[in-house]
Write a protein that holds these residues in place. Structure first.
Motif, mmCIF file in Angstrom:
data_model
loop_
_atom_site.group_PDB
_atom_site.id
_atom_site.type_symbol
_atom_site.label_atom_id
_atom_site.label_comp_id
_atom_site.label_asym_id
_atom_site.label_seq_id
_atom_site.Cartn_x
_atom_site.Cartn_y
_atom_site.Cartn_z
ATOM 1 N N ILE A 93 134.370 47.317 13.905
ATOM 2 C CA ILE A 93 134.235 45.897 14.223
ATOM 3 C C ILE A 93 133.588 45.240 13.012
ATOM 4 O O ILE A 93 132.505 45.642 12.595
ATOM 5 C CB ILE A 93 133.336 45.681 15.455
ATOM 6 C CG1 ILE A 93 133.830 46.535 16.623
ATOM 7 C CG2 ILE A 93 133.271 44.210 15.826
ATOM 8 C CD1 ILE A 93 132.859 46.562 17.800
ATOM 9 N N MET A 104 132.947 52.239 16.595
ATOM 10 C CA MET A 104 133.273 52.287 18.008
ATOM 11 C C MET A 104 134.145 53.499 18.284
ATOM 12 O O MET A 104 135.180 53.684 17.656
ATOM 13 C CB MET A 104 134.049 51.016 18.324
ATOM 14 C CG MET A 104 134.469 50.952 19.754
ATOM 15 S SD MET A 104 135.448 49.494 20.044
ATOM 16 C CE MET A 104 135.356 49.503 21.829
ATOM 17 N N LEU A 108 141.545 55.400 23.860
ATOM 18 C CA LEU A 108 142.711 54.709 24.415
ATOM 19 C C LEU A 108 143.946 54.846 23.528
ATOM 20 O O LEU A 108 145.069 54.834 24.014
ATOM 21 C CB LEU A 108 142.403 53.218 24.591
ATOM 22 C CG LEU A 108 141.693 52.857 25.877
ATOM 23 C CD1 LEU A 108 141.436 51.365 25.909
ATOM 24 C CD2 LEU A 108 142.557 53.261 27.061
ATOM 25 N N PHE A 130 138.583 45.332 14.510
ATOM 26 C CA PHE A 130 138.378 44.081 15.219
ATOM 27 C C PHE A 130 137.558 43.176 14.319
ATOM 28 O O PHE A 130 136.572 43.623 13.721
ATOM 29 C CB PHE A 130 137.622 44.301 16.528
ATOM 30 C CG PHE A 130 138.403 45.077 17.542
ATOM 31 C CD1 PHE A 130 139.319 44.440 18.366
ATOM 32 C CD2 PHE A 130 138.242 46.448 17.674
ATOM 33 C CE1 PHE A 130 140.056 45.152 19.300
ATOM 34 C CE2 PHE A 130 138.974 47.171 18.595
ATOM 35 C CZ PHE A 130 139.884 46.527 19.408
ATOM 36 N N LEU B 108 147.067 47.337 25.646
ATOM 37 C CA LEU B 108 145.919 48.208 25.881
ATOM 38 C C LEU B 108 144.651 47.720 25.207
ATOM 39 O O LEU B 108 143.552 47.950 25.682
ATOM 40 C CB LEU B 108 146.213 49.626 25.376
ATOM 41 C CG LEU B 108 146.987 50.508 26.327
ATOM 42 C CD1 LEU B 108 147.233 51.855 25.683
ATOM 43 C CD2 LEU B 108 146.182 50.686 27.609
ATOM 44 N N LEU B 109 144.827 47.030 24.099
ATOM 45 C CA LEU B 109 143.635 46.601 23.375
ATOM 46 C C LEU B 109 142.791 45.634 24.184
ATOM 47 O O LEU B 109 141.602 45.491 23.924
ATOM 48 C CB LEU B 109 144.011 45.963 22.046
ATOM 49 C CG LEU B 109 144.543 46.922 20.993
ATOM 50 C CD1 LEU B 109 144.521 46.247 19.645
ATOM 51 C CD2 LEU B 109 143.708 48.180 20.943
ATOM 52 N N ILE B 111 141.636 45.997 26.965
ATOM 53 C CA ILE B 111 140.545 46.758 27.579
ATOM 54 C C ILE B 111 139.408 46.957 26.576
ATOM 55 O O ILE B 111 138.240 46.707 26.871
ATOM 56 C CB ILE B 111 141.066 48.127 28.062
ATOM 57 C CG1 ILE B 111 142.205 47.893 29.056
ATOM 58 C CG2 ILE B 111 139.958 48.955 28.667
ATOM 59 C CD1 ILE B 111 142.901 49.167 29.496
ATOM 60 N N LEU B 112 139.785 47.344 25.345
ATOM 61 C CA LEU B 112 138.766 47.522 24.310
ATOM 62 C C LEU B 112 138.073 46.203 23.996
ATOM 63 O O LEU B 112 136.865 46.147 23.789
ATOM 64 C CB LEU B 112 139.397 48.061 23.027
ATOM 65 C CG LEU B 112 139.772 49.525 23.023
ATOM 66 C CD1 LEU B 112 140.208 49.939 21.626
ATOM 67 C CD2 LEU B 112 138.560 50.352 23.435
ATOM 68 N N GLU B 113 138.864 45.153 23.962
ATOM 69 C CA GLU B 113 138.275 43.862 23.607
ATOM 70 C C GLU B 113 137.266 43.407 24.650
ATOM 71 O O GLU B 113 136.227 42.839 24.317
ATOM 72 C CB GLU B 113 139.382 42.824 23.426
ATOM 73 C CG GLU B 113 140.290 43.184 22.256
ATOM 74 C CD GLU B 113 141.138 42.026 21.764
ATOM 75 O OE1 GLU B 113 141.296 41.038 22.509
ATOM 76 O OE2 GLU B 113 141.628 42.125 20.621
ATOM 77 N N LYS B 115 135.461 45.338 26.418
ATOM 78 C CA LYS B 115 134.288 46.179 26.169
ATOM 79 C C LYS B 115 133.446 45.579 25.039
ATOM 80 O O LYS B 115 132.226 45.459 25.136
ATOM 81 C CB LYS B 115 134.790 47.568 25.759
ATOM 82 C CG LYS B 115 133.854 48.720 26.027
ATOM 83 C CD LYS B 115 134.689 50.015 26.066
ATOM 84 C CE LYS B 115 134.036 51.229 25.472
ATOM 85 N NZ LYS B 115 135.019 52.343 25.316
ATOM 86 N N ILE B 116 134.108 45.183 23.979
ATOM 87 C CA ILE B 116 133.398 44.636 22.823
ATOM 88 C C ILE B 116 132.753 43.295 23.165
ATOM 89 O O ILE B 116 131.611 43.023 22.788
ATOM 90 C CB ILE B 116 134.370 44.477 21.646
ATOM 91 C CG1 ILE B 116 134.850 45.853 21.166
ATOM 92 C CG2 ILE B 116 133.721 43.722 20.497
ATOM 93 C CD1 ILE B 116 135.979 45.793 20.169
#
Ligand SMILES: [Mn+2]
Ligand SMILES: [Mn+2]
Ligand SMILES: [Zn+2]
Ligand SMILES: [Zn+2]
Lengths: 141, 141
Positions: A93, A104, A108, A130, B108-109, B111-113, B115-116
Motif C-alpha cells: 500500500i 499486506m 485471495l 494499492f 475480488l479486490l 474484499i481486500l480494499e 479490509k484496507i
DNA sequence: ACTAAAATGATAATGATTATCAATAATATT
DNA sequence: AATATTATTGATAATCATTATCATTTTAGT
C-alpha cells in the motif's frame, strides 16, 4: 528450492565479496525497499570500492533467482527487497501523500491465479499495489 | 463524475486541438496500451506539428483526472490506456515470453480494499499484474 | 603455476521523462 | 473590437536512472 542459500547454490554463480556485501545489505534491511543508490551507499560501508555497475548487476541477478523482489512504486526507479520465503509475495500500500509503504499479507490472489492457470498460463510472479492515503495523511486534509 | 466528458468538464482545462487529437488517439485505440512515443506518432497523423512535450503533458493531465490509466509493464516506460468507466480498473497478465498483455476483469479486490479501508486508509487506485507465460509461449518450451 | 571463464569498476552511452522559455493561442476585460 | 491576462505549445536542453563497453582483476578448474 526455497531458502536463499539453496537459490544461490542452484544458480551456480560465484559468491564474490561484492555480492556477499550486497546480500548482507539486503538482509540487514529486511522489510525495507531500497533503491540501487541506497544499496550502493550501504554496500560501500562494507566494501568501499564497490562500483555502481556491480550493484545493478548483482541486484538484477539476485532478482532473477528470486532472492530479491524488484518493483517500482511509481517514482521512476526500481526498489529491491528480500523475497518472502515459502509464502506468496506480499502486497503493498503506497500513500500518495507521504510516500510511506505498508505491507499486506493475503491469499485471495490464489483464486485468481487458479483461474488464470486454468486458461493455460504459467504464472511466474504477480504484483499488487494499492495507492491509498494513510490515516495520518487523511487527517491532514 | 463518470463519463469522459464530465471528467473533462470538471477538470476545467482547455480542450485545445492538440488535446482533442491525443484524446481521439486514445479512444481510437481502446484496449491498447500505448507508449508516449506511439501516441505522438499517431497524434501527428491528425496534427503534424504536435510536439512530444505536449503529448507527455496531456497524457499526464488526462491520467490525473482519471480519463487515462498510466502504468508500466516492466519495460522502463509508461503506457497509457483509456480508463474503464464506472467499473473497477481491470487487471493485466503480461507474458515474459512474447510481451503480450491480456486483460482480466474481477471483483475480488473489493474484499481486500474493504479490509484496507477499515484500517483507516482512503484508496485512490490499485494495480494488479500477473507475469505469466501465455499458452503459445509455453508450448514453445 | 596455467588457462579459460567470470566478475569488476571506471566511464561513456542510452533513452525516457522533465524543465525552460520564447512564441502563440485562448479567454476575460475594457 | 481592441487590449490585457493567462494558459498552452513546441523546440530544445537538462536530468537521471539504467545499460553497455572494455581493460583489468579475480576466480575455479586443470
Ligand atoms: Mn515489501
Ligand atoms: Mn489494460
Ligand atoms: Zn501518508
Ligand atoms: Zn507469450
Amino acid at each position: 528450492m526455497n531458502s536463499i542459500e539453496e537459490k544461490l547454490k542452484y544458480s551456480n554463480y560465484r559468491i564474490t565479496g561484492q555480492r556477499a556485501a550486497i546480500l548482507e545489505v539486503m538482509m540487514d534491511n529486511r522489510g525495507k525497499h531500497l533503491s540501487a543508490e541506497e544499496v550502493l551507499y550501504r554496500a560501500r560501508e562494507k566494501m568501499p570500492n564497490i562500483g555502481m555497475a556491480t550493484v545493478y548487476r548483482t541486484l538484477d541477478k539476485l532478482a532473477s533467482i528470486e532472492v530479491l523482489y524488484k518493483t517500482m512504486f511509481g517514482e521512476g526507479r526500481y526498489r529491491y527487497e528480500l523475497c518472502d520465503e515459502g509464502t506468496h509475495q506480499h502486497h503493498h500500500i503506497i500513500c500518495p501523500g507521504c510516500g510511506r509503504i505498508t505491507e499486506m499479507e493475503d491469499d485471495l490472489l490464489n483464486i485468481l491465479e487458479q483461474k488464470i492457470e486454468s486458461q493455460g498460463y504459467e504464472i511466474i510472479d504477480h504484483d499488487l499495489k494499492f495507492y491509498a492515503y494513510c490515516p495520518e495523511c487523511r487527517s491532514k486534509r
